[in-house]
Design an enzyme around this catalytic site. Structure first.
Site, PDB file in Angstrom:
ATOM      1  CG  ASN A   9      -0.259  20.349  32.622  1.00  0.00           C
ATOM      2  OD1 ASN A   9      -0.611  19.326  33.194  1.00  0.00           O
ATOM      3  ND2 ASN A   9      -1.131  21.240  32.160  1.00  0.00           N
ATOM      4  CE  LYS A  11      -2.150  20.205  28.885  1.00  0.00           C
ATOM      5  NZ  LYS A  11      -2.686  20.939  27.775  1.00  0.00           N
ATOM      6  CG  HIS A  98      -4.748  24.156  32.441  1.00  0.00           C
ATOM      7  ND1 HIS A  98      -5.488  23.856  31.332  1.00  0.00           N
ATOM      8  CD2 HIS A  98      -3.451  24.126  32.056  1.00  0.00           C
ATOM      9  CE1 HIS A  98      -4.668  23.642  30.309  1.00  0.00           C
ATOM     10  NE2 HIS A  98      -3.423  23.799  30.728  1.00  0.00           N
ATOM     11  CD  GLU A 170      -0.864  27.243  30.149  1.00  0.00           C
ATOM     12  OE1 GLU A 170       0.100  26.579  29.778  1.00  0.00           O
ATOM     13  OE2 GLU A 170      -1.898  26.731  30.613  1.00  0.00           O
ATOM     14  N   GLY A 176      -2.105  23.294  22.951  1.00  0.00           N
ATOM     15  CA  GLY A 176      -2.302  22.026  22.232  1.00  0.00           C
ATOM     16  C   GLY A 176      -2.578  22.186  20.750  1.00  0.00           C
ATOM     17  CB  SER A 217       2.033  25.389  20.916  1.00  0.00           C
ATOM     18  OG  SER A 217       0.738  24.842  20.756  1.00  0.00           O
TER      19      SER A 217
HETATM   20  P1  PGA Z   1       0.700  22.520  25.288  1.00  0.00           P
HETATM   21  O1  PGA Z   1      -0.084  22.674  26.667  1.00  0.00           O
HETATM   22  O2  PGA Z   1       2.160  22.756  25.550  1.00  0.00           O
HETATM   23  O3  PGA Z   1       0.422  21.108  24.834  1.00  0.00           O
HETATM   24  O4  PGA Z   1       0.148  23.534  24.342  1.00  0.00           O
HETATM   25  C1  PGA Z   1       0.265  23.681  27.582  1.00  0.00           C
HETATM   26  C2  PGA Z   1      -0.653  23.651  28.781  1.00  0.00           C
HETATM   27  O5  PGA Z   1      -1.821  23.336  28.631  1.00  0.00           O
HETATM   28  O6  PGA Z   1      -0.204  23.923  29.920  1.00  0.00           O
END
Ligand code: PGA
Length: 260
Positions: A9, A11, A98, A170, A176, A217
């Site tokens: 993803n 973003k 999300h 998630e 993040g 993460s």
């Molecule tokens: P991240 O994001 O791997 O940076 O924690 C995952 C997500 O938001 O799908």
């Protein structure tokens, strides 16, 4: 043999040029290595960069997904992108719900349900994102939160239409932050989700096993232990999907596990 889905993803990152380069580097890494067998890999670029990534995906076995879609099928909704548009441009998947959409853009349950209904009526597979906040976890409301988020969808849509839905667990506190759920925490939540899908009649047999991804993460270092868990069928990766090398290492870990 186990099958994994590893989804990146991106973003609100990349431009058309850097998106094409990232997709090409990932595609090259997959072609160059037999280590990606047994794993489906999907890229979720920002909408504007989908045309730059699409030719790379078409020429390889990479799948493409959209990060969001509108709750309406068409019409006067400035700035929105419909499921039909996502389908027409060649996306196999669409992320729905999300936590960034739920929290920052205040997407409500009514919209989430409408989006899932539009997606299941199309050829695009929805990936429904669910997960508890830190506060919900600390006040022992994790299971109730997950159950409510699942029930919103699975009580409103007949089981015959929902078996295609992919779930992404998630935990909001892990997104993040660099602090992933431990493999045990993630497995516990995935087993709960699978149990609830069984209860709702969505998952009736091994042949109908729902895909449940873990996100939050995930990186090259922690992927193996997470993906080893019995009820984790893949990963939804944000930060670590923006570098071909770290993303590919997760794909290779998943591929190794398909053989064990
Ligand atoms: P991240 O994001 O791997 O940076 O924690 C995952 C997500 O938001 O799908």
């Amino acid at each position: 043999m186990r099958k994994y889905l590893i989804a990146g993803n991106w973003k609100m990152n990349t431009t058309a040029d850097t998106a094409a380069k990232l997709a090409t580097d990932i595609a090259d890494g997959l072609v160059a290595s037999p280590k990606s067998e047994g794993v489906e890999v999907a890229l979720f670029p920002p909408f504007t960069n989908i045309p730059a990534v699409a030719p790379v995906c078409r020429a390889t076995k990479l799948a493409m997904g959209a990060q969001n879609c509108s709750h309406e099928p068409y019409g006067a909704y400035t700035g929105e992108i419909s499921v039909e548009m996502v389908e027409a441009i060649g996306c196999r998947y669409v992320l729905i719900g999300h936590s960034e959409r739920r929290q920052i853009y205040r997407e409500n349950n009514e919209w989430l349900l409408a989006k899932i209904k539009l997606a299941v009526a199309s050829t695009v597979t929805p990936i429904l994102c669910i997960g508890e906040t830190l506060e919900q976890r600390q006040t022992n409301r994790t299971w109730q939160t997950l159950q409510d988020q699942l029930d919103l969808i699975f009580t409103a849509i007949p089981a015959s239409q929902t078996s295609r839905i992919v779930i992404a667990y998630e935990p909001v506190w892990a997104i993040g932050t660099g602090v992933a759920a431990t493999p045990e925490e993630a497995q516990e939540a995935h087993a709960f989700i699978r149990g609830h899908l069984e209860y709702r009649g969505v998952e009736q047999s091994l042949h109908q096993r729902s895909m449940i991804l873990y996100g939050g993460s995930v990186n090259a270092e922690n992927a193996q232990l997470l993906l080893q868990q019995a009820d984790i069928d893949g990963a939804l990766i944000g930060g670590a999907s923006l570098k071909a090398e770290s993303f590919l290492r997760v794909v290779y870990e998943a591929s190794e596990l398909t053989k064990s």
